[in-house]
Design an enzyme around this catalytic site. Structure first.
Site, PDB file in Angstrom:
ATOM      1  N   GLU A  84       0.845  -1.211   0.000  1.00  0.00           N
ATOM      2  CA  GLU A  84       0.000   0.000   0.000  1.00  0.00           C
ATOM      3  C   GLU A  84       0.869   1.246   0.000  1.00  0.00           C
ATOM      4  OE1 GLU A  84      -2.507   1.587  -0.389  1.00  0.00           O
ATOM      5  OE2 GLU A  84      -4.314   0.836   0.544  1.00  0.00           O
ATOM      6  N   ASP A  85       0.301   2.338  -0.507  1.00  0.00           N
ATOM      7  CA  ASP A  85       1.022   3.608  -0.425  1.00  0.00           C
ATOM      8  C   ASP A  85       0.893   4.222   0.967  1.00  0.00           C
ATOM      9  OD1 ASP A  85      -1.695   4.058  -0.753  1.00  0.00           O
ATOM     10  OD2 ASP A  85      -1.478   5.638  -2.245  1.00  0.00           O
ATOM     11  N   ASP A 134      -4.337   5.291   6.162  1.00  0.00           N
ATOM     12  CA  ASP A 134      -4.889   6.518   6.733  1.00  0.00           C
ATOM     13  C   ASP A 134      -5.902   6.108   7.801  1.00  0.00           C
ATOM     14  OD1 ASP A 134      -5.772   9.098   7.108  1.00  0.00           O
ATOM     15  OD2 ASP A 134      -6.709   9.307   5.167  1.00  0.00           O
ATOM     16  N   LYS A 147      -0.445   6.883   8.906  1.00  0.00           N
ATOM     17  CA  LYS A 147      -0.926   8.028   9.690  1.00  0.00           C
ATOM     18  C   LYS A 147      -1.660   7.478  10.910  1.00  0.00           C
ATOM     19  CE  LYS A 147      -2.388  10.925   5.754  1.00  0.00           C
ATOM     20  NZ  LYS A 147      -3.588  11.529   5.149  1.00  0.00           N
ATOM     21  N   PHE A 155      -2.640  15.670   4.740  1.00  0.00           N
ATOM     22  CA  PHE A 155      -2.821  15.128   3.401  1.00  0.00           C
ATOM     23  C   PHE A 155      -1.520  15.281   2.620  1.00  0.00           C
ATOM     24  CE2 PHE A 155      -4.189  15.040  -1.005  1.00  0.00           C
ATOM     25  CZ  PHE A 155      -4.945  13.881  -0.988  1.00  0.00           C
ATOM     26  N   ARG A 192       1.227  12.670  -8.601  1.00  0.00           N
ATOM     27  CA  ARG A 192       1.770  11.303  -8.473  1.00  0.00           C
ATOM     28  C   ARG A 192       3.231  11.221  -8.901  1.00  0.00           C
ATOM     29  NH1 ARG A 192      -2.448   7.724  -7.514  1.00  0.00           N
ATOM     30  NH2 ARG A 192      -4.388   8.168  -8.628  1.00  0.00           N
TER      31      ARG A 192
END
Ligand code: IMP
Length: 180
Positions: free
Chosen positions: A103-104, A107, A135, A156, A169
């Site tokens: 995963e990037d 959150d 996060k 963000f 990106r």
């Protein structure tokens, strides 16, 4: 590359440099290679955000492995929408496999938790999560990533695969929103 960038209507400033990312991703790859040597793990890459991270991570992990992609999304603009869509049917089989979700960012954890439950129903031998960013302040679901690149505040971010409505990106570093 500039320390301040613009994406649509928002301004972002550099938070993690490309050099810091490269160094950390190399360490993560080395650790995964150590943990999964001889096991032919399946790396499940979550599109679109994790594509750059995955390309670097898997090249830093020189073991026999398999790659598959899945598209999940719960984000619109800069807010988690609350519903998880699984846009692509996954073709890989996870039953009895060592599976690592790539995963990037974790959150709220909503997207990954939904996906994790779906995968667990197919009885993988092992299911781990590798994420570039985490996060913890935003986390609402009881999910602990096994491999974390950087723990970041609840801001963000864009860059290195992560976007704001498809912008940002391509940036080689990670940038955080300035105007919150
Ligand atoms: P979660 O379900 O709230 O954990 O959201 C996870 C997904 O939302 C990630 O895979 C990203 O695609 C996206 N996302 C979460 N936070 C950010 C961010 O700060 N920037 C860009 N995308 C994000």
């Amino acid at each position: 590359m500039d320390d301040i960038v613009q994406a649509h209507d928002l301004t972002f400033r550099k938070m993690i440099t490309a050099e810091q990312i490269a160094e950390r991703v190399q360490e993560m790859g080395t650790q995964l290679a150590r943990d999964f040597a001889g096991q032919h793990p399946l790396f499940l890459v979550v599109l679109k955000g994790a594509y750059i991270f995955a390309a670097d991570l898997l090249r830093a992990c020189p073991i026999d492995q398999e790659l598959a992609f899945v598209r999940l999304s719960s984000y619109q603009g800069t807010r988690s929408s609350g519903t998880v869509r699984m846009d692509l049917e996954m073709t890989a089989t996870v039953t009895d496999r060592q599976v690592i979700i790539v995963e990037d960012i974790v959150d709220t954890g909503r997207t990954l938790e939904a996906f994790r439950q779906k995968l667990l129903a197919d009885d993988p031998a092992d299911l781990k999560i590798a994420t570039l960013l985490h996060k913890p302040e935003a986390q609402a679901f009881d999910l602990i990533p096994d491999y974390v690149g950087f723990t970041i505040p609840n801001e963000f971010v864009i860059g290195y695969g992560l976007d704001y409505d498809e912008a940002g990106r391509h940036l080689p570093a990670i940038y955080q929103r300035t105007d919150t």
